[in-house]
Design a protein around this motif. Sequence first.
Motif, PDB file in Angstrom:
ATOM      1  N   ALA A  49      18.230 -25.025  75.832  1.00 54.94           N
ATOM      2  CA  ALA A  49      18.849 -23.628  75.436  1.00 54.94           C
ATOM      3  C   ALA A  49      19.985 -23.684  75.021  1.00 54.94           C
ATOM      4  CB  ALA A  49      18.859 -22.336  76.874  1.00 54.94           C
ATOM      5  N   MET A  50      20.884 -24.466  75.952  1.00 57.35           N
ATOM      6  CA  MET A  50      22.344 -24.531  75.197  1.00 57.35           C
ATOM      7  C   MET A  50      22.837 -25.347  74.406  1.00 57.35           C
ATOM      8  SD  MET A  50      24.605 -23.527  77.526  1.00 57.35           S
ATOM      9  CE  MET A  50      24.175 -22.253  78.884  1.00 57.35           C
ATOM     10  N   PRO A  51      21.920 -26.961  73.724  1.00 54.96           N
ATOM     11  CA  PRO A  51      21.971 -27.211  72.181  1.00 54.96           C
ATOM     12  C   PRO A  51      21.386 -26.110  71.053  1.00 54.96           C
ATOM     13  CG  PRO A  51      20.819 -28.710  73.420  1.00 54.96           C
ATOM     14  CD  PRO A  51      21.118 -26.945  74.384  1.00 54.96           C
ATOM     15  N   VAL A  52      21.159 -24.661  72.025  1.00 50.35           N
ATOM     16  CA  VAL A  52      20.271 -23.956  70.350  1.00 50.35           C
ATOM     17  C   VAL A  52      21.087 -22.354  70.639  1.00 50.35           C
ATOM     18  CG1 VAL A  52      18.100 -21.755  70.275  1.00 50.35           C
ATOM     19  CG2 VAL A  52      17.903 -24.636  70.651  1.00 50.35           C
ATOM     20  N   ILE A  53      21.881 -23.157  71.921  1.00 45.19           N
ATOM     21  CA  ILE A  53      22.963 -21.640  71.624  1.00 45.19           C
ATOM     22  C   ILE A  53      24.263 -22.027  71.191  1.00 45.19           C
ATOM     23  CG2 ILE A  53      24.464 -20.622  72.794  1.00 45.19           C
ATOM     24  CD1 ILE A  53      22.277 -20.400  75.674  1.00 45.19           C
ATOM     25  N   GLY A  54      24.202 -23.005  71.536  1.00 48.63           N
ATOM     26  CA  GLY A  54      25.986 -23.947  70.790  1.00 48.63           C
ATOM     27  C   GLY A  54      25.455 -24.120  69.227  1.00 48.63           C
ATOM     28  N   PHE A  55      24.128 -24.603  68.813  1.00 52.10           N
ATOM     29  CA  PHE A  55      23.394 -24.631  67.587  1.00 52.10           C
ATOM     30  C   PHE A  55      24.092 -22.912  66.897  1.00 52.10           C
ATOM     31  CE2 PHE A  55      21.083 -23.540  63.817  1.00 52.10           C
ATOM     32  CZ  PHE A  55      21.525 -24.805  63.126  1.00 52.10           C
ATOM     33  N   PHE A  56      23.753 -22.116  66.935  1.00 57.45           N
ATOM     34  CA  PHE A  56      23.617 -20.848  66.814  1.00 57.45           C
ATOM     35  C   PHE A  56      24.878 -20.045  66.468  1.00 57.45           C
ATOM     36  CE2 PHE A  56      18.985 -20.443  66.995  1.00 57.45           C
ATOM     37  CZ  PHE A  56      19.120 -20.699  65.882  1.00 57.45           C
ATOM     38  N   ALA A  57      25.896 -20.600  67.372  1.00 63.03           N
ATOM     39  CA  ALA A  57      27.141 -19.927  67.655  1.00 63.03           C
ATOM     40  C   ALA A  57      28.408 -21.150  67.092  1.00 63.03           C
ATOM     41  CB  ALA A  57      27.944 -19.883  69.669  1.00 63.03           C
ATOM     42  N   GLY A  58      27.976 -22.183  67.048  1.00 65.51           N
ATOM     43  CA  GLY A  58      28.681 -23.138  65.804  1.00 65.51           C
ATOM     44  C   GLY A  58      28.591 -23.042  64.343  1.00 65.51           C
ATOM     45  N   SER A  59      27.305 -22.116  64.390  1.00 63.63           N
ATOM     46  CA  SER A  59      27.328 -21.954  62.562  1.00 63.63           C
ATOM     47  C   SER A  59      27.819 -20.730  62.167  1.00 63.63           C
ATOM     48  CB  SER A  59      25.172 -21.895  62.096  1.00 63.63           C
ATOM     49  OG  SER A  59      24.946 -20.954  63.095  1.00 63.63           O
ATOM     50  N   LEU A  60      28.523 -20.016  63.237  1.00 68.45           N
ATOM     51  CA  LEU A  60      28.507 -18.497  62.994  1.00 68.45           C
ATOM     52  C   LEU A  60      30.451 -19.049  62.781  1.00 68.45           C
ATOM     53  CD1 LEU A  60      27.967 -16.379  66.427  1.00 68.45           C
ATOM     54  CD2 LEU A  60      27.015 -16.380  63.898  1.00 68.45           C
ATOM     55  N   PHE A  61      31.011 -19.625  62.865  1.00 71.53           N
ATOM     56  CA  PHE A  61      31.764 -19.994  61.391  1.00 71.53           C
ATOM     57  C   PHE A  61      31.944 -21.483  61.850  1.00 71.53           C
ATOM     58  CE2 PHE A  61      31.816 -20.588  66.793  1.00 71.53           C
ATOM     59  CZ  PHE A  61      32.993 -21.537  66.932  1.00 71.53           C
ATOM     60  N   ALA A  62      31.500 -21.815  61.602  1.00 69.81           N
ATOM     61  CA  ALA A  62      31.774 -23.995  61.369  1.00 69.81           C
ATOM     62  C   ALA A  62      32.423 -23.807  59.846  1.00 69.81           C
ATOM     63  CB  ALA A  62      30.482 -24.392  60.433  1.00 69.81           C
ATOM     64  N   GLU A  63      32.354 -22.678  58.161  1.00 74.47           N
ATOM     65  CA  GLU A  63      33.254 -22.915  57.700  1.00 74.47           C
ATOM     66  C   GLU A  63      34.463 -22.631  57.737  1.00 74.47           C
ATOM     67  OE1 GLU A  63      31.646 -20.176  54.456  1.00 74.47           O
ATOM     68  OE2 GLU A  63      29.630 -21.553  55.090  1.00 74.47           O
ATOM     69  N   ALA A  64      34.825 -21.825  58.990  1.00 77.68           N
ATOM     70  CA  ALA A  64      36.868 -21.486  58.891  1.00 77.68           C
ATOM     71  C   ALA A  64      36.875 -22.462  59.735  1.00 77.68           C
ATOM     72  CB  ALA A  64      36.041 -19.989  60.254  1.00 77.68           C
ATOM     73  N   ILE A  65      36.177 -23.344  60.985  1.00 72.85           N
ATOM     74  CA  ILE A  65      36.924 -24.486  61.670  1.00 72.85           C
ATOM     75  C   ILE A  65      36.577 -25.538  60.515  1.00 72.85           C
ATOM     76  CG2 ILE A  65      35.310 -24.553  62.916  1.00 72.85           C
ATOM     77  CD1 ILE A  65      37.543 -24.242  65.068  1.00 72.85           C
ATOM     78  N   ALA A  66      36.152 -25.833  60.125  1.00 72.24           N
ATOM     79  CA  ALA A  66      36.154 -26.923  59.128  1.00 72.24           C
ATOM     80  C   ALA A  66      37.114 -28.199  58.835  1.00 72.24           C
ATOM     81  CB  ALA A  66      34.942 -26.848  58.400  1.00 72.24           C
ATOM     82  N   ALA A  67      38.105 -27.659  58.613  1.00 71.05           N
ATOM     83  CA  ALA A  67      39.247 -28.319  57.999  1.00 71.05           C
ATOM     84  C   ALA A  67      40.121 -28.547  59.048  1.00 71.05           C
ATOM     85  CB  ALA A  67      40.047 -26.553  57.193  1.00 71.05           C
TER      86      ALA A  67
END
Length: 102
Positions: A49-67
């Motif tokens: 579960a943890m990698p799946v939760i991390g993937f979906f949580a990370g994809s929510l704000f990936a563009e905002a924090i990419a820099a």
Amino acid sequence: MGILELIVIAIGVPMDAFAVSVCKGLATPKFSMKNSLIAGGYFGFFQAAMPVIGFFAGSLFAEAIAAIDHWVVFVCLVVIGGKMIKESRDCDCEADPSFAVG
């Protein structure tokens, strides 16, 4: 990401759960199939579960924090490493003289 990286990650990720399960097994005074299956179920569920939760949580704000993502990781590692160094210096060596430094 190549197959070699995936294999290394697949081996490395569950190592902490393996170490905890070995210690739990050694600390259990009497073997019980029920307790073993419950512990295995918890470990298996959270390892999946943890990698799946991390993937979906990370994809929510990936563009905002990419820099600045590399700086966030750097700060986290510095804080964790500093805490580990601090705790290693605050050793209660009187409890176990074999751990005495110097």
